[in-house]
Design a protein around this motif. Structure first.
Motif, PDB file in Angstrom:
ATOM      1  N   LEU B 115       0.850  -1.163  -0.102  1.00 15.32           N
ATOM      2  CA  LEU B 115       0.141   0.044  -0.081  1.00 15.32           C
ATOM      3  C   LEU B 115       0.904   1.256  -0.059  1.00 15.32           C
ATOM      4  CD1 LEU B 115      -2.931  -1.199   2.494  1.00 15.32           C
ATOM      5  CD2 LEU B 115      -2.819  -0.906  -0.080  1.00 15.32           C
ATOM      6  N   ALA B 116       1.849   1.123   0.808  1.00 17.34           N
ATOM      7  CA  ALA B 116       2.905   2.363   0.709  1.00 17.34           C
ATOM      8  C   ALA B 116       3.380   2.573  -0.603  1.00 17.34           C
ATOM      9  CB  ALA B 116       4.175   2.210   1.820  1.00 17.34           C
ATOM     10  N   ALA B 117       3.613   1.339  -1.335  1.00 17.27           N
ATOM     11  CA  ALA B 117       4.037   1.541  -2.823  1.00 17.27           C
ATOM     12  C   ALA B 117       3.348   2.168  -3.776  1.00 17.27           C
ATOM     13  CB  ALA B 117       4.601   0.111  -3.142  1.00 17.27           C
ATOM     14  N   HIS B 118       1.847   1.615  -3.503  1.00 19.43           N
ATOM     15  CA  HIS B 118       0.721   2.592  -4.284  1.00 19.43           C
ATOM     16  C   HIS B 118       0.907   4.078  -3.838  1.00 19.43           C
ATOM     17  CE1 HIS B 118      -1.741  -0.478  -6.611  1.00 19.43           C
ATOM     18  NE2 HIS B 118      -2.004  -1.030  -5.279  1.00 19.43           N
ATOM     19  N   VAL B 119       1.291   4.553  -2.708  1.00 17.50           N
ATOM     20  CA  VAL B 119       1.297   5.811  -2.495  1.00 17.50           C
ATOM     21  C   VAL B 119       2.770   6.527  -3.301  1.00 17.50           C
ATOM     22  CG1 VAL B 119       1.580   7.629  -0.920  1.00 17.50           C
ATOM     23  CG2 VAL B 119       0.012   5.822  -0.382  1.00 17.50           C
ATOM     24  N   ALA B 120       3.834   5.720  -3.182  1.00 13.42           N
ATOM     25  CA  ALA B 120       5.222   6.226  -3.401  1.00 13.42           C
ATOM     26  C   ALA B 120       5.276   6.676  -5.215  1.00 13.42           C
ATOM     27  CB  ALA B 120       6.039   5.478  -3.165  1.00 13.42           C
ATOM     28  N   VAL B 121       4.329   5.614  -5.722  1.00 13.41           N
ATOM     29  CA  VAL B 121       4.612   5.535  -7.145  1.00 13.41           C
ATOM     30  C   VAL B 121       4.077   6.940  -7.845  1.00 13.41           C
ATOM     31  CG1 VAL B 121       2.078   4.948  -7.836  1.00 13.41           C
ATOM     32  CG2 VAL B 121       4.050   4.246  -9.390  1.00 13.41           C
ATOM     33  N   ASP B 122       3.416   7.763  -7.166  1.00 16.59           N
ATOM     34  CA  ASP B 122       2.894   9.083  -7.712  1.00 16.59           C
ATOM     35  C   ASP B 122       4.155   9.861  -7.942  1.00 16.59           C
ATOM     36  OD1 ASP B 122       0.749  10.565  -8.740  1.00 16.59           O
ATOM     37  OD2 ASP B 122       1.693  12.104  -7.126  1.00 16.59           O
ATOM     38  N   VAL B 138      -7.757   2.320  -3.624  1.00 13.43           N
ATOM     39  CA  VAL B 138      -8.754   1.667  -3.814  1.00 13.43           C
ATOM     40  C   VAL B 138      -8.627   0.502  -5.123  1.00 13.43           C
ATOM     41  CG1 VAL B 138     -11.003   2.516  -3.309  1.00 13.43           C
ATOM     42  CG2 VAL B 138      -9.683   3.708  -5.170  1.00 13.43           C
ATOM     43  N   SER B 139      -8.860  -0.832  -4.970  1.00 11.67           N
ATOM     44  CA  SER B 139      -8.569  -1.809  -5.821  1.00 11.67           C
ATOM     45  C   SER B 139      -9.332  -2.971  -5.536  1.00 11.67           C
ATOM     46  CB  SER B 139      -7.186  -2.300  -5.813  1.00 11.67           C
ATOM     47  OG  SER B 139      -6.786  -3.102  -4.788  1.00 11.67           O
ATOM     48  N   GLY B 140      -9.235  -4.127  -6.433  1.00  9.65           N
ATOM     49  CA  GLY B 140     -10.005  -5.479  -5.898  1.00  9.65           C
ATOM     50  C   GLY B 140      -9.406  -5.720  -4.507  1.00  9.65           C
ATOM     51  N   GLY B 141      -8.586  -5.608  -4.092  1.00 11.19           N
ATOM     52  CA  GLY B 141      -7.975  -6.081  -2.590  1.00 11.19           C
ATOM     53  C   GLY B 141      -7.927  -5.109  -1.531  1.00 11.19           C
ATOM     54  N   HIS B 142      -7.930  -3.948  -1.721  1.00 12.92           N
ATOM     55  CA  HIS B 142      -7.851  -2.754  -0.641  1.00 12.92           C
ATOM     56  C   HIS B 142      -9.042  -1.803  -1.147  1.00 12.92           C
ATOM     57  CE1 HIS B 142      -4.562  -2.190  -3.145  1.00 12.92           C
ATOM     58  NE2 HIS B 142      -4.082  -3.208  -2.861  1.00 12.92           N
ATOM     59  N   SER B 143      -9.445  -1.225  -0.018  1.00 14.84           N
ATOM     60  CA  SER B 143      -9.913   0.302   0.066  1.00 14.84           C
ATOM     61  C   SER B 143      -9.899   0.777   1.350  1.00 14.84           C
ATOM     62  CB  SER B 143     -11.656  -0.106  -0.135  1.00 14.84           C
ATOM     63  OG  SER B 143     -12.016  -0.676  -1.203  1.00 14.84           O
ATOM     64  N   SER B 144      -8.753   1.800   1.093  1.00 12.71           N
ATOM     65  CA  SER B 144      -8.348   2.529   2.510  1.00 12.71           C
ATOM     66  C   SER B 144      -8.115   3.951   2.404  1.00 12.71           C
ATOM     67  CB  SER B 144      -7.059   1.930   2.754  1.00 12.71           C
ATOM     68  OG  SER B 144      -7.041   0.445   2.887  1.00 12.71           O
ATOM     69  N   LEU B 145      -8.301   4.617   3.454  1.00 12.50           N
ATOM     70  CA  LEU B 145      -8.007   5.950   3.561  1.00 12.50           C
ATOM     71  C   LEU B 145      -6.924   6.162   4.408  1.00 12.50           C
ATOM     72  CD1 LEU B 145     -11.070   8.122   3.876  1.00 12.50           C
ATOM     73  CD2 LEU B 145      -9.616   8.468   2.297  1.00 12.50           C
ATOM     74  N   LEU B 146      -5.881   6.981   3.952  1.00 13.99           N
ATOM     75  CA  LEU B 146      -4.836   6.993   4.980  1.00 13.99           C
ATOM     76  C   LEU B 146      -4.124   8.323   4.877  1.00 13.99           C
ATOM     77  CD1 LEU B 146      -2.545   4.211   2.640  1.00 13.99           C
ATOM     78  CD2 LEU B 146      -4.082   3.666   4.616  1.00 13.99           C
ATOM     79  N   GLU B 147      -3.737   8.542   6.166  1.00 14.19           N
ATOM     80  CA  GLU B 147      -2.805   9.734   6.210  1.00 14.19           C
ATOM     81  C   GLU B 147      -1.208   9.518   6.091  1.00 14.19           C
ATOM     82  OE1 GLU B 147      -3.858  12.507   9.441  1.00 14.19           O
ATOM     83  OE2 GLU B 147      -1.840  13.580   9.294  1.00 14.19           O
ATOM     84  N   VAL B 148      -0.724  10.033   5.147  1.00 11.43           N
ATOM     85  CA  VAL B 148       0.778   9.634   4.867  1.00 11.43           C
ATOM     86  C   VAL B 148       1.628  11.000   5.340  1.00 11.43           C
ATOM     87  CG1 VAL B 148       2.550   9.197   3.350  1.00 11.43           C
ATOM     88  CG2 VAL B 148      -0.030   8.347   3.066  1.00 11.43           C
ATOM     89  N   SER B 149       2.563  10.768   6.196  1.00  7.88           N
ATOM     90  CA  SER B 149       3.458  11.993   6.852  1.00  7.88           C
ATOM     91  C   SER B 149       4.764  11.800   6.153  1.00  7.88           C
ATOM     92  CB  SER B 149       3.291  12.282   8.265  1.00  7.88           C
ATOM     93  OG  SER B 149       3.367  11.012   8.940  1.00  7.88           O
ATOM     94  N   ASP B 150       5.081  10.450   6.180  1.00  9.84           N
ATOM     95  CA  ASP B 150       6.432  10.158   5.639  1.00  9.84           C
ATOM     96  C   ASP B 150       6.297   8.823   5.137  1.00  9.84           C
ATOM     97  OD1 ASP B 150       8.900   9.323   5.149  1.00  9.84           O
ATOM     98  OD2 ASP B 150       9.869  10.019   6.855  1.00  9.84           O
ATOM     99  N   VAL B 151       6.282   8.526   3.753  1.00 10.45           N
ATOM    100  CA  VAL B 151       5.884   7.551   3.023  1.00 10.45           C
ATOM    101  C   VAL B 151       7.025   6.430   3.518  1.00 10.45           C
ATOM    102  CG1 VAL B 151       7.204   7.814   0.869  1.00 10.45           C
ATOM    103  CG2 VAL B 151       4.810   6.502   0.927  1.00 10.45           C
ATOM    104  N   THR B 152       8.117   6.551   3.837  1.00  8.67           N
ATOM    105  CA  THR B 152       9.135   5.629   4.312  1.00  8.67           C
ATOM    106  C   THR B 152       9.048   5.397   5.683  1.00  8.67           C
ATOM    107  OG1 THR B 152      10.762   7.310   4.848  1.00  8.67           O
ATOM    108  CG2 THR B 152      10.797   6.683   2.504  1.00  8.67           C
TER     109      THR B 152
END
Ligand SMILES: [Zn+2]
Lengths: 211, 348
Positions: B115-122, B138-152
């Motif tokens: 999931l972090a990788a889905h964020v970082a790809v942008d 959102v995908s076939g496997g996940h539906s999440s709302l996240l707050e990202v302060s440091d993706v690493t």
């Protein structure tokens, strides 16, 4: 310098063979941790024998038959390592490795190799007293194979009523794999998995109504 | 580091064998082999079929990615791989391959959160990630709302689906309407000629009561059942099913809830950037509606191009490159594949 490995049974087994003899070997039995133990097993034998990865000239991998998840760990590791080091990768039937060890220890009569296929079945092959494969590999229920002949592998431990004459070894050893391949006592195959079963999957039936 | 880190990323958490190569924030290769056609007749991903396909596709896909990127494997600074969450047997193939690369090349390995990788790809599309940001995955496997302060370092889960994933609802409704698997693109296409207000399908977890406990959670199971009931009633009365209208109205219900809650989360946390990722982010209506609603609130929306939204290796490489750039500690060589890896863990 040949790197040999097998993950088609509960054993995660790795060995190095320098063309003359096995120079390092490691075996850990843990059916659930193939993915965690294999890479560290490889680095452990390399370190133990003071061999650099660039010195490897070939890889040999047990191609099963065996439970799919563990089996794939060995195969994808061998194929990827072979590709990146640009060295050939050979497959060896895992049951042949067990048979080679039984033959080395002088079994001297026709025997069966049987390993755990789960779901109350075994993967098996039959061998002559000299270790030549006569039948198999196949997957069957132990009762359908019941025999008084010697039976090598974990199958005999799990199903003593069908296989009363259990013999060592219980699990394959990469040291034997490496030696048997180097001495041309087992047939090299393509590094393709011997699944022997189709994936479990059902096509959906008619739509269920909700009202 | 003198130059930007060069990372090869491997993704096998579901049915796509992805290998990507990223240098810093620059995408060099994105090779994907999909087994989706093999799953189509089963109406969903069959784990063993996916795992077998990963094994066969792995080495050819690595080679294709290196060719595309015009690099030799020895050039990379690190290997990154999705170590979870996902299908256990499928993850294991990718993790084992990544370890073999790490051992064969003598390079560090990062087992990363999908999931972090889905964020970082942008980052490879729109440049450095605005941190903090809200991410809607959102995908076939996940539906999440996240707050990202440091993706690493870690992402904070704000909410997720309490039943079906959004993409799953698309697949199930597509099947109901006689459309192929995977359903997302077919519903999207049908919906274009239908009316999104033709049928008033329910919006899950949006009542005042539900919002108290589930402000940022989703539910698509009730919606799926409502669509099935509506279609069956039509069939029983002998009337034709207006496929385009059902598709458009269903799609509207999903996108309405997803965007409303994502914008609410951003406003609630005082965050001005919303990032949308995952396979459902390829949905055209979701993109438009998110833009519309965000504009009114002064929120910027970032959505990578569709090929980077679905599962791929580039996203794993992108996160890996960021981890190397920020000097994060690599994983140990005995890192496990973790099918239920928590969101709060970015590197295993
Ligand atoms: Zn995904």
């Amino acid at each position: 310098m040949l790197l040999a490995l097998d993950t088609a049974t509960p054993a995660v087994t790795v060995a190095l063979h320098d063309g003359e003899r096995v120079v390092a070997a490691s075996t850990v039995v843990d059916a659930r941790r193939h993915g965690e133990l294999l890479a560290t097993g490889i680095t452990a034998v390399l370190d133990e024998a003071w061999v650099a990865r660039q010195d490897l000239t070939a890889i040999a991998v047990g191609v099963g038959p065996g439970p799919f998840t563990g089996l794939r760990v060995g195969l994808v590791t061998a194929r990827t390592l072979g590709a990146v080091l640009e060295i050939p990768v050979y497959g060896v039937c895992t049951l042949d490795v067990l048979a080679a060890e039984a033959t080395e220890s002088g079994i001297g009569e026709p025997f069966l190799v049987a390993t755990d296929a789960r779901r109350k079945e075994v993967y098996w092959a039959s061998y002559s007293g000299l270790g030549h494969r006569l039948d198999g590999p196949q997957v069957s229920r132990p009762a359908d194979l019941a025999t008084d002949r010697p039976v090598v592998g974990r199958g005999a431990v799990l199903y003593p009523e069908a296989f009363p004459s259990g013999r060592a070894p219980e699990h394959p050893s990469a040291a034997v794999l490496a030696r048997a391949l180097a001495e041309e006592r087992v047939e090299p195959l393509d590094p393709e998995p011997l699944y022997l079963r189709r994936p479990d999957a059902a096509e959906p039936g008619k739509r269920k109504r909700v009202s | 580091m003198a130059s930007e880190p060069l990372v090869l990323g491997i993704e096998t958490s579901c049915d796509e064998t992805g290998v990507g190569v990223v240098r810093g924030h620059t995408l060099l290769a994105d090779a994907v082999a999909s087994s989706v056609d093999e799953h189509a007749r089963f109406g969903g991903v069959v784990p063993e079929v996916a795992s077998r396909a990963h094994l066969e596709a792995m080495v050819p896909t690595i080679e294709r990615a290196c060719e595309e990127a015009r690099i030799r494997p020895y050039d990379v600074d690190a290997i990154a791989v999705t170590s979870g969450p996902g299908l256990a047997g499928a993850l294991l193939v990718g993790v084992a391959a990544a370890k073999a690369l790490a051992v064969g090349l003598g390079k560090p390995i990062y087992g990363v959160n999908h999931l972090a990788a889905h964020v970082a790809v942008d980052q490879v599309e729109h440049g450095p990630l605005p941190e903090p940001c809200i991410a809607l995955l959102v995908s076939g496997g996940h539906s999440s709302l996240l707050e990202v302060s440091d993706v690493t370092q870690g992402v904070e889960p704000l909410g997720s689906t309490i039943d079906d994933a959004a993409g799953e609802a698309f697949d199930k409704v597509a099947r109901l309407l006689g459309l192929p698997f995977p359903g997302g693109p077919y519903i999207d296409r049908e919906a274009r000629s239908g009316s999104s207000v033709a049928i008033d399908f329910p919006r899950g977890l949006t009542s005042q009561r539900d919002l108290q406990r589930h402000r940022f959670d989703f539910s698509f199971s009730g919606l799926k059942t409502a669509v099935a009931r509506w279609v069956e009633a039509r069939e029983r009365s002998g009337e034709p099913v207006p496929v385009a209208d059902v598709a458009a109205s269903f799609q509207e219900a999903v996108c309405d809830v997803l965007t409303a809650k994502a914008i609410d989360a951003a406003a609630h946390r005082g965050i001005e950037d919303l990032l949308i990722g995952g396979g459902v982010a390829a949905n055209s209506r979701l993109r438009v509606l998110a833009e519309e609603r965000a504009a009114g609130k002064g929120i910027r929306v970032r959505v990578p191009r569709p090929k980077l939204c679905t599962d791929n290796g580039a996203m794993v490489a992108a996160l890996g490159a960021e981890l190397v750039a920020r000097g994060r500690t690599p994983s140990a060589l005995d890192l496990p594949a973790d099918s239920s890896m928590p969101l709060t863990t970015v590197v295993a």
